[in-house]
Design an enzyme around this catalytic site. Structure first.
Site, PDB file in Angstrom:
ATOM      1  N   TRP A 153     -12.985   0.182   7.321  1.00  0.00           N
ATOM      2  CA  TRP A 153     -14.410  -0.156   7.425  1.00  0.00           C
ATOM      3  C   TRP A 153     -14.677  -1.649   7.377  1.00  0.00           C
ATOM      4  O   TRP A 153     -15.821  -2.058   7.476  1.00  0.00           O
ATOM      5  CB  TRP A 153     -15.245   0.602   6.382  1.00  0.00           C
ATOM      6  CG  TRP A 153     -14.780   0.486   4.950  1.00  0.00           C
ATOM      7  CD1 TRP A 153     -14.345  -0.617   4.307  1.00  0.00           C
ATOM      8  CD2 TRP A 153     -14.735   1.549   3.983  1.00  0.00           C
ATOM      9  NE1 TRP A 153     -14.030  -0.331   3.022  1.00  0.00           N
ATOM     10  CE2 TRP A 153     -14.265   0.997   2.773  1.00  0.00           C
ATOM     11  CE3 TRP A 153     -15.064   2.920   4.030  1.00  0.00           C
ATOM     12  CZ2 TRP A 153     -14.107   1.758   1.612  1.00  0.00           C
ATOM     13  CZ3 TRP A 153     -14.904   3.660   2.874  1.00  0.00           C
ATOM     14  CH2 TRP A 153     -14.425   3.088   1.679  1.00  0.00           C
ATOM     15  N   ASN A 189      -7.258 -10.035   3.565  1.00  0.00           N
ATOM     16  CA  ASN A 189      -8.207  -9.065   3.016  1.00  0.00           C
ATOM     17  C   ASN A 189      -9.538  -9.710   2.620  1.00  0.00           C
ATOM     18  O   ASN A 189      -9.721 -10.919   2.738  1.00  0.00           O
ATOM     19  CB  ASN A 189      -7.579  -8.316   1.828  1.00  0.00           C
ATOM     20  CG  ASN A 189      -7.252  -9.266   0.679  1.00  0.00           C
ATOM     21  OD1 ASN A 189      -7.874 -10.314   0.534  1.00  0.00           O
ATOM     22  ND2 ASN A 189      -6.267  -8.900  -0.118  1.00  0.00           N
ATOM     23  N   ASN A 202       0.819  -1.203   0.000  1.00  0.00           N
ATOM     24  CA  ASN A 202       0.000   0.000   0.000  1.00  0.00           C
ATOM     25  C   ASN A 202       0.859   1.262   0.000  1.00  0.00           C
ATOM     26  O   ASN A 202       0.526   2.253  -0.629  1.00  0.00           O
ATOM     27  CB  ASN A 202      -0.909   0.007   1.228  1.00  0.00           C
ATOM     28  CG  ASN A 202      -2.283  -0.519   0.904  1.00  0.00           C
ATOM     29  OD1 ASN A 202      -2.939  -0.017  -0.012  1.00  0.00           O
ATOM     30  ND2 ASN A 202      -2.710  -1.539   1.619  1.00  0.00           N
ATOM     31  N   CYS A 233      -7.034  -0.435   9.215  1.00  0.00           N
ATOM     32  CA  CYS A 233      -6.570  -1.352   8.178  1.00  0.00           C
ATOM     33  C   CYS A 233      -6.278  -0.465   6.976  1.00  0.00           C
ATOM     34  O   CYS A 233      -5.505   0.477   7.107  1.00  0.00           O
ATOM     35  CB  CYS A 233      -7.603  -2.434   7.896  1.00  0.00           C
ATOM     36  SG  CYS A 233      -9.300  -1.868   7.705  1.00  0.00           S
ATOM     37  N   SER A 234      -6.897  -0.699   5.832  1.00  0.00           N
ATOM     38  CA  SER A 234      -6.677   0.228   4.727  1.00  0.00           C
ATOM     39  C   SER A 234      -7.672   1.374   4.794  1.00  0.00           C
ATOM     40  O   SER A 234      -7.317   2.522   4.994  1.00  0.00           O
ATOM     41  CB  SER A 234      -6.792  -0.503   3.398  1.00  0.00           C
ATOM     42  OG  SER A 234      -5.734  -1.429   3.267  1.00  0.00           O
TER      43      SER A 234
END
Lengths: 701, 626
Positions: free
Chosen positions: B462, B396, B371, B458-459
């Site tokens: 949500w 993920n 990322n 996290c990313s």
């Protein structure tokens, strides 16, 4: 003669060796123990070595916890007494449920750990070359006890106690005789401990003919009688004294049959279905016995038991052998050790690899098929196993648990175990191999049976009077040689030992450290012994001997819905199927089926003997191939007709996910897993319910 | 505290999801009202599927019994299964009904058709009715009957059986509909297969030539995927009136007040009341008192999707907090944001007990690095000197989706019992459950034992973040283990903080292969189920409650789970009814029923046949009176 035993008792004869210390020192120690600690030596027991300031390591959900206490090694047990002693440990010297006590034969493996060396497995032959920091006891009942020694100044003690345990375990595990000798007095001691409630529960031991008569009446099995043919064990040593056989078969006819079965274990009735069917068990046919015509007639009469159809259930077909069970159990044990090397994400695969659950499934499935068969048609179902002493015990009892709600009560279950395992001659001594007689014969068939029962308990939680805790207690007790129940291979051995004991009383000695129990106890104990010279070693069924009232309260299943009647025909109006009606023309001979892979196969050759093939009369018209197909189908179809009977027949499921892993039993070595599994939660709920009900009753609005 | 060790996870009975799959969709929420969806009633089975069916029934019963408390639906199931028609069993040949029976159905004519009509909800309308359709049950063979498709459900009924056979599937549960070839079952030469999101597959067969039958397929596709066809979801036409407004179950102000907020360090901010700061966050946020609004905007610019660190939960004693956010937009050039650094420092300072802040990055370390090579990234030690960064190595959404797909393969339609456990292992489903629980335990442990504040992201913050914060809160705060509290928890951590329900479930959308779909919420509920198994006495609700929530996650009957975030919901016409209030009512009833059930169980069950139908009349809230 026996009254002389009041003031006498004996010391186990121990031939020297490091285990035996002078009586003086043990006396001193023993006294101190009694005064300072909550540890009471049981008579015949003496402390060999002890170490104070030992920590017992308990892995809990909050990481590692420990409790400090004293570790004792006696000639019978390893005992850890925490300080301060928890209340429930007080006054329960024989307490096997107490987590701090291990009977020596129950120790599977001893490992000493030192930070400088590798963990070392200790045996009597290997000398301990370092001072252990930690001692780990791997028990055969899946427990793992870890003790850590205090490190400043106590090293010699640590060394000595470890050494003593090793020696005692190796040499002192001893033999049946040794345990037997030391246990006689324990009986009295324990009687004293539980004097309020030492009476046996209302169950049948099947040692006397009256018990067999009583049970026969309960089953309502007309056409059957109790035969004393084996009363002196002269027909078959491994069989019980009394046998249920068809009434019309006289004892001299009956005696013709013995020679034609392995170990002379003839077919005999175990259970009678109120709908008419009978469950029998037998050993395999003795191939070389060369029977006469009359003999074959007797054998046939036994197998058919007055029915026109006889279904043979061959154990070897779908069920594991004792050797396979043992192999599975070894893998299972390795997997369940807390230090098992299996990664979490491979754990289920490893569990599958043990095949333990497959064995459980096979047994539950087979039992379910047999139970369905008994409920559906009027026939005799004969469980046949080569030796009739392992899986026959398991299956016969499992079928009765499924079929008879009485067997799901505690007393009924205990009676069942007496009948199908203890007096029926399951070779407990060989299978449990408590005294390391022969590893080849070891196989936890009994544990497999308890697991099967546990599966049923999971599936039908309201149908059993007892709980998981009770089953675990039973399992524990099988590894504690304080009781006669699991100590012998058959009733004959058990009885013989008892007679031997009785005469041995003469040689009993008096020892200084023995405090005579109060008079009333003596008379009571004497009473026990006197009673026909009966068993001196207690049965495990007197749970008060070892388990406290609180512990026993957890045996009771609060969700149990007692069925008012146990004699209801489970299948409702289960009239025998059309073709099964007793046809007088057919009586005396009929058709034999083999139950295999869930379907019935008609047999033409039943016996291995040349002149013994079933007499096939030309008028055997009823069984056309078409109607056979019909019956095969009906066997498969029928089970669905009553998926669940609230009373009577249980129909367990055995698909993959529903045969579960008995965590409470197998994972007791890793305590963090034991979480939320305690039966007490259920008991608490029941208590709360009682309270609520009272309040509701008090205030109707 | 939870401990996520291997064998500790429930394996025998399968996970929650598995359990669900072996039970036929029973009268899931029968207590909530007479017209609950997804009622499939099995009656006496016949023929070659008997063995299977028998096992299934036993599975149903035992899987439901094996929970720590028996539930009402069990006794209902009993009633259904207890009345087998023995004759039928013997007559049936190979599991398939003879054609004679189909003739009989025709002869029955109109009267029969009337009886096989579907009951409707207020606002529900019938789209197509087809007679003489065969339902191919995986457990009991083919059943013929009338299939009705409405704008909410498909309803299949056969009245010849006793009890009547009913299959009632909300269209929202449908993932895809496909035509399949059916080998000449007499006239039934055409079939459809309906793949459901709840691990079921449903198959119908019908005669090809008739016009009305062609309409079935088209209507199913149109009604099951309204959004793909320019239609509204049924929740918007649902006209049922409820006594309680379920949207008010969760009141953020009341919930924060319960937590003791605002206090001297934390304030309730209205900065996002127009959803300008962050469009996927709720209007009400809790942020440190000392941080100025313009700084918040700068922090928002530095965090993915503007999801700044905000408070989820505060420990009533130590003041240690759980804050949640998205990843920082560090990028390959190691961009820094002074305001963000200061902001995290402020969060740490708000807790006087500890001089450290733990940042739990739910992702795998490698994924975070990947990322960073784009625009995202993670907090570096140099920029955040007092923070400790821990990666929880959780996979993920794509991995989870794939895992569930494998899980469905091994449980439906048949289970290979010899390889069951290794098959479960190979799906990794339980492994992922364990990792989630283990992560949540670490968070809860830092808060409770370490008295240290934690930041979870996290990313985008949500999916995994919502799972972790809500699980940790469930462990830390007993309020969330009540029925009301659990509803609040879901409303707060999932719905208001923008878990993308619409996208992850794919409500009303025909694109079943959409890569954004993933059973994240299901996975969360499975974790909760695992906890209820480990701590049976710690939860007010039971397995059935969790399954009911799941049923309505897919059903589209209520507005609760329809949107991606709060703003989206408010933009649309307010959905006037919702799940929560029904859940609230149901939960209440369920609880009463349970009490009675338990009581009855110990009292030895007898003559209680009418309890299931009207629990509201017979029950006193036993527990609450104590």
């Amino acid at each position: 003669m026996l009254s002389g035993s009041k003031n006498s008792f004996d010391i186990p004869q121990r031939p020297g060796g490091p285990a035996l210390r002078g009586p003086k020192s043990s006396e001193v120690k023993d006294k101190r123990n009694r005064n300072c600690l909550a540890f009471t030596c049981i008579p015949g027991e003496h402390v060999l070595e002890e170490a104070a300031h030992v920590k017992r390591i308990v892995r809990s959900r909050d990481g590692e916890e420990s409790m400090v206490g004293t570790l004792f090694c006696t000639n019978l047990r390893v005992v850890f007494v925490p300080q301060p002693a928890p209340r429930d440990a007080v006054g329960a010297p024989g307490c096997s449920a107490c987590l701090h006590v291990v009977a020596l034969p129950c120790i599977e493996r001893l490992v000493a750990v030192n930070s400088f060396t590798k963990a070392k497995v200790l045996t009597a032959s290997s000398t301990l070359k370092f001072i252990p920091e930690e001692l780990i006891l791997y028990c055969r009942d899946f427990r793992v006890l870890r003790f850590r020694f205090h490190d400043s100044g106590w090293e010699p003690r640590a060394f000595q106690v470890t050494q003593a345990i090793v020696q005692a375990q190796e040499g002192g595990g001893g033999s049946v005789a040794m345990w037997y000798g030391s246990a006689t007095l324990r009986n009295r001691e324990n009687t004293w401990l539980s004097k309020e409630e030492s009476a046996l529960p209302p169950m049948l031991l099947f040692e006397e003919t009256s018990d067999w008569e009583k049970e026969l009446r309960r089953l309502g099995a007309v056409g059957w009688r109790v035969s004393p043919a084996n009363e002196r064990f002269d027909m078959a040593t491994s069989l019980p004294k009394y046998l249920w056989v068809p009434s019309r078969l006289l004892d001299n006819e009956l005696k013709r049959a013995f020679a034609h079965f392995n170990a002379r274990r003839i077919p005999r009735m175990c259970w009678h279905h109120p709908g008419g069917s009978d469950l029998l068990r037998a050993a395999g046919f003795h191939a070389d016995s060369d029977p006469e015509k009359e003999d074959v007639r007797s054998v046939e009469a036994l197998l058919f038991a007055g029915h026109t159809q006889c279904v043979i259930v061959e154990m070897a077909d779908d069920l594991p052998s004792p050797a396979e069970i043992q192999l599975s159990a070894l893998k299972l044990r390795a997997l369940c050790l807390p230090d098992s090397s299996v990664a979490d994400e491979k754990w289920l695969s490893a569990l599958e690899g043990t095949h333990w659950l497959d064995h459980v499934r096979a047994c539950v499935r087979k039992a379910s098929e047999v139970a369905a068969l008994l409920a559906e048609r009027s026939c005799s179902v004969v469980l046949q196993e080569s030796e009739d002493r392992d899986l026959n015990c398991l299956l016969a009892s499992l079928v009765q648990i499924l079929s008879d709600s009485h067997a799901r009560t505690q007393s009924g279950f205990q009676s069942l175990l007496q009948k199908e395992w203890v007096v029926a001659g399951h070779p407990f001594q060989q299978r449990l191999n408590l005294f390391r007689d022969s590893d080849r014969e070891e196989s936890p068939v009994f544990l497999l049976f308890l697991d099967c029962t546990w599966q049923l308990l999971q599936q039908f939680p309201a149908s059993f009077e007892f709980t998981e805790t009770y089953l675990v207690a039973l399992h524990d007790s099988s590894y504690v040689p304080f009781f006669s129940t699991f100590l012998f291979n058959c009733q004959w051995e058990r009885d013989r030992r008892n007679q031997h004991r009785a005469s041995n009383q003469l040689y009993a000695l008096v020892n200084g450290w023995w405090e005579p129990p109060p008079l009333e106890i003596l008379s009571k104990g004497g009473c026990l012994v006197k009673k026909g010279g009966g068993p001196c070693l207690p049965h495990i069924w007197d749970w008060a001997l070892c388990y406290t009232t609180q512990q026993r309260a957890q045996f009771r299943n609060p969700a149990y819905a007692r069925h008012c009647s146990s004699t209801v025909v489970p299948n409702g109006s289960s009239a025998p199927l059309g073709g099964d009606k007793p046809d007088p023309a057919l009586s005396g001979s009929g058709s034999v089926y083999l139950l295999a892979k869930g379907s019935l196969l008609l047999q033409t050759h039943l016996f291995p003997w040349e002149n013994g093939s079933l007499s096939r009369k030309p008028w055997r018209r009823t069984q056309s191939s078409e109607s056979l197909g019909e019956q095969e189908r009906s066997l498969r179809c029928k089970p669905s007709s009553c998926p669940l009977q609230p009373e009577g027949l249980l129909r367990p499921a055995f698909v993959g996910p529903l045969i579960q892993f008995w965590r409470r039993c197998y994972l007791r070595g890793s305590q963090e897993v034991q979480h939320g599994l305690l039966a007490s939660t259920r008991a608490e709920i029941a208590e709360e319910l009682d309270l609520l009900r009272q309040r509701l009753a008090a205030d109707p609005e | 505290m939870e401990r996520a060790v291997g064998p500790g996870l429930e394996v025998g009975g399968g996970g929650g999801a598995l359990r669900r799959s072996v039970r036929p969709p029973g009268p899931g929420g029968a207590a909530a009202g007479s017209r609950q969806p997804s009622v499939e009633t099995l009656d006496s089975p016949t023929g070659s599927h008997v063995e299977w069916c028998k096992q299934l029934i036993a599975a149903t019963i035992s899987s439901q019994i094996s929970g720590s408390v028996p539930s009402e639906s069990i006794s209902r199931d009993y009633k259904v299964y207890k009345r087998p028609d023995v004759r039928e069993v013997q007559d049936g040949h190979n599991g398939y009904h003879s054609e004679g029976e189909a003739d009989q159905a025709l002869r029955g004519g109109n009267k029969l058709a009337q009886m096989e009509e579907a009951p409707l909800f207020p606002g529900e309308s019938v789209k197509v009715i087809a007679k003489d359709v065969m339902y191919i049950c995986p457990f009991m063979g083919a059943v013929s009957g009338t299939l009705t498709v409405t704008d909410f459900k498909m309803y299949f009924k056969n009245v010849e059986r006793d009890p009547h056979f009913v299959l009632d599937v909300p269209l929202g549960v449908i993932s895809r509909v496909e035509k399949i070839g059916v080998q000449s079952h007499g006239d039934n030469s055409c079939g459809i297969e309906i793949v459901c999101k709840d691990m079921r597959n449903v198959r119908f067969a019908y005669k090809q030539e008739e016009q009305s039958r062609l309409e079935i397929f088209e209507n199913l596709v149109t009604q099951a995927f309204p959004l793909s066809n320019g239609l509204p979801l049924f929740a918007f036409s649902y006209k049922e009136k409820f006594p309680v407004n379920g949207w008010k179950v969760y009141d953020p102000m009341a919930e924060y007040k319960r937590q003791g907020l605002p206090n001297e360090s934390w304030k309730i901010s209205k900065i996002n009341s127009t959803y300008e700061l962050c469009d996927t966050y709720p209007a009400v946020l809790v942020v440190p008192t000392s941080v100025k609004d313009e700084d918040l905007s700068k922090v928002a610019a530095f965090r993915a999707k503007g999801r700044i660190p905000v408070l989820s939960w505060i420990h009533p004693e130590s003041q240690a907090t759980i804050t949640r956010c998205s990843q920082p937009l560090v990028g390959p050039n190691d961009k820094r944001c002074k305001e963000d650094e200061k902001y995290l420092q402020t969060i740490m300072d708000a807790n006087a007990q500890s001089h450290k802040l733990i940042i739990f990055d739910a992702r795998q370390n490698s994924a975070a690095v990947t990322n960073k090579e784009k625009v995202g990234g993670y907090e570096s030690e140099s920029a955040y000197p007092n923070a400790e960064l821990i990666f929880l190595e959780i996979h993920n959404i794509h991995v989870i989706r794939e895992s569930l797909r494998k899980l469905k393969e091994i449980v439906y339609p048949a289970i290979d019992e010899a390889r069951w456990l290794s098959n479960v292992d190979s799906t990794h489903w339980l492994e992922y459950i364990r990792m989630l629980l283990a992560g949540a335990v670490r968070i809860a442990d830092r808060i409770e034992s370490g008295k240290t504040s934690v930041v979870v992201h996290c990313s985008d913050g949500w999916d995994r973040t919502a799972q972790l914060t809500s699980l940790a809160m469930l462990m830390l705060d007993s309020y969330y283990r009540t029925i009301k509290g659990f509803e609040v928890l879901i409303e707060k951590e999932w719905i208001s903080f923008g878990h993308r329900f619409a996208m992850r479930v794919g409500h009303g959308d025909g694109d079943h292969a959409d890569a954004d779909r993933s059973p994240i919420f299901l996975q969360f509920l499975d974790c909760v189920w695992q906890m209820t198994k480990q701590f049976p006495a710690a939860f007010e609700f039971n397995e059935l409650f969790l399954i009911t929530i799941l049923d309505h996650l897919y059903s589209c009957l209520f507005g609760t789970f329809l949107n991606n975030c709060e703003q989206e919901r408010l933009k649309e016409i307010p959905i006037h009814q919702n799940l929560k209030e029904l859940l609230a009512i149901k939960a209440e009833l369920q609880r009463k029923v349970e009490e009675l059930q338990r009581e009855a169980a110990t009292r030895s069950i007898s003559s209680s046949s009418d309890r299931g139908s009207s629990p509201s009349h017979s029950a006193t809230p036993v527990r609450t009176s104590v």
